[in-house]
Enzyme design. Structure first.
Site, PDB file in Angstrom:
ATOM      1  N   PRO A 144      39.117  33.428  37.334  1.00  0.00           N
ATOM      2  CA  PRO A 144      40.051  33.918  38.219  1.00  0.00           C
ATOM      3  C   PRO A 144      40.541  34.678  39.036  1.00  0.00           C
ATOM      4  O   PRO A 144      41.248  35.013  40.330  1.00  0.00           O
ATOM      5  CB  PRO A 144      40.649  32.911  36.888  1.00  0.00           C
ATOM      6  CG  PRO A 144      40.625  32.288  36.081  1.00  0.00           C
ATOM      7  CD  PRO A 144      39.352  33.348  35.584  1.00  0.00           C
ATOM      8  N   TYR A 145      40.272  36.023  38.241  1.00  0.00           N
ATOM      9  CA  TYR A 145      39.921  37.275  38.579  1.00  0.00           C
ATOM     10  C   TYR A 145      40.022  37.757  40.004  1.00  0.00           C
ATOM     11  O   TYR A 145      40.152  38.153  41.004  1.00  0.00           O
ATOM     12  CB  TYR A 145      40.006  38.644  38.384  1.00  0.00           C
ATOM     13  CG  TYR A 145      39.901  39.763  38.486  1.00  0.00           C
ATOM     14  CD1 TYR A 145      41.717  40.312  38.676  1.00  0.00           C
ATOM     15  CD2 TYR A 145      39.222  40.874  38.973  1.00  0.00           C
ATOM     16  CE1 TYR A 145      41.488  41.919  38.851  1.00  0.00           C
ATOM     17  CE2 TYR A 145      39.699  41.487  39.589  1.00  0.00           C
ATOM     18  CZ  TYR A 145      40.750  42.320  39.197  1.00  0.00           C
ATOM     19  OH  TYR A 145      40.793  43.816  39.728  1.00  0.00           O
ATOM     20  N   ILE A 146      38.354  37.407  39.701  1.00  0.00           N
ATOM     21  CA  ILE A 146      37.147  37.354  41.560  1.00  0.00           C
ATOM     22  C   ILE A 146      37.974  36.128  42.564  1.00  0.00           C
ATOM     23  O   ILE A 146      37.937  37.238  43.411  1.00  0.00           O
ATOM     24  CB  ILE A 146      36.529  37.278  41.010  1.00  0.00           C
ATOM     25  CG1 ILE A 146      34.916  37.871  39.955  1.00  0.00           C
ATOM     26  CG2 ILE A 146      35.141  37.017  41.958  1.00  0.00           C
ATOM     27  CD1 ILE A 146      35.331  39.515  40.289  1.00  0.00           C
TER      28      ILE A 146
ATOM     29  N   SER B 205      40.779  35.623  42.438  1.00  0.00           N
ATOM     30  CA  SER B 205      42.205  36.056  43.505  1.00  0.00           C
ATOM     31  C   SER B 205      41.721  37.456  44.585  1.00  0.00           C
ATOM     32  O   SER B 205      42.558  37.104  45.834  1.00  0.00           O
ATOM     33  CB  SER B 205      43.374  36.224  42.323  1.00  0.00           C
ATOM     34  OG  SER B 205      42.793  37.335  41.277  1.00  0.00           O
TER      35      SER B 205
END
Length: 256
Positions: free
Chosen positions: A159-161, A163
């Site tokens: 999810p971080y990547i 975003s």
């Protein structure tokens, strides 16, 4: 002391995520270059202390407590800047959150939504209201904080990547759409930079710093001010022909 004839002299600037790390360093850098600042984050105590310190150094600064994942907070933040300074010339949309590492198939909806709410929706909310204000002011410059994770991938942080990749796409779309209106929109992609989160990680795992620093040719973590300097340059008139760009500030990590 601030240089009111400096690169950002006379410019009214919003900085989000300003209570620590890159955002707090940016407050110092932008203030030294003569900007009038509105510092925004969720932690009022940190903002109040930083604003007081900058004022003591002769800077023009105010703060506004905001959670940029909430559209109404982003709107009120920009309204505060406009009422305080009469205009908005630049914005550094730096607020973001990290996440616990986990395999993609084990990450729940709550973790996904939390990361996306700040890292992507927060930038979206800020852009909408900042651009509207800048259109009324005749133009401006916006810098969004992505990450090396917006340029390359790593495991256990899907999810971080996602975003941070999305922030780059949003940056490019806004740059193309508003270039003719005198609004520049760029992104920075920091690599490993020293922050509360990173220092806690290094303290918890004494070998982590060596492993992390080996991931970039320069072999070290950035000081937050080194990242903030890149954002300040993009916000200033020296970067007048730069828009839609993503500038890695990563010690060469994405060059490998």
């Amino acid at each position: 002391m601030p240089d009111h004839g400096g690169a950002l002299g006379g410019k009214a600037v919003i900085i989000t995520g300003a209570s620590s790390g890159i955002g707090a360093a940016a407050a110092q850098v932008f203030a030294r270059q003569g900007a009038s600042l509105l510092l925004c984050a969720r932690r009022e105590g940190r903002l109040r202390e930083l604003t007081g310190r900058l004022r003591g150094q002769g800077a023009t600064a105010d703060f506004f407590v905001a959670d940029v994942s909430r559209g109404e907070d982003a709107r009120a933040m920009v309204e505060r800047a406009m009422s305080r300074y009469g205009r908005l010339d630049a914005a550094f949309n730096n607020a973001g959150v990290a996440m616990e590492k986990a395999p993609l198939h084990l990450i729940g909806d709550e973790s996904y939504e939390r990361v996306m709410a700040t890292n992507l929706r927060g930038v979206w909310n800020c852009l909408r209201h900042e651009i509207a204000a800048m259109l009324s002011c005749g133009g401006g410059s916006i810098v969004n904080t992505s990450s090396v994770g917006g340029l390359i991938a790593s495991s256990a942080a899907a999810p971080y990547i996602a975003s941070k990749h999305a922030v780059i796409g949003l940056t490019r779309a806004a740059a193309v759409e508003y270039a003719a209106h005198g609004i520049r929109v760029n992104a920075i992609a920091p690599g490993l930079a020293r922050s509360e989160m990173v220092e806690a990680w290094f303290a918890h795992d004494p070998q982590a710093e060596q492993r992390a620093c080996r991931s970039a040719p320069q072999g070290r973590a950035a000081d937050p001010e080194e990242v903030a300097q890149a954002a300040a340059w993009l916000c200033g008139d020296q970067a007048s022909f730069v828009t839609g760009a993503t500038v890695p500030v990563d010690g060469g990590r994405t060059a490998w």
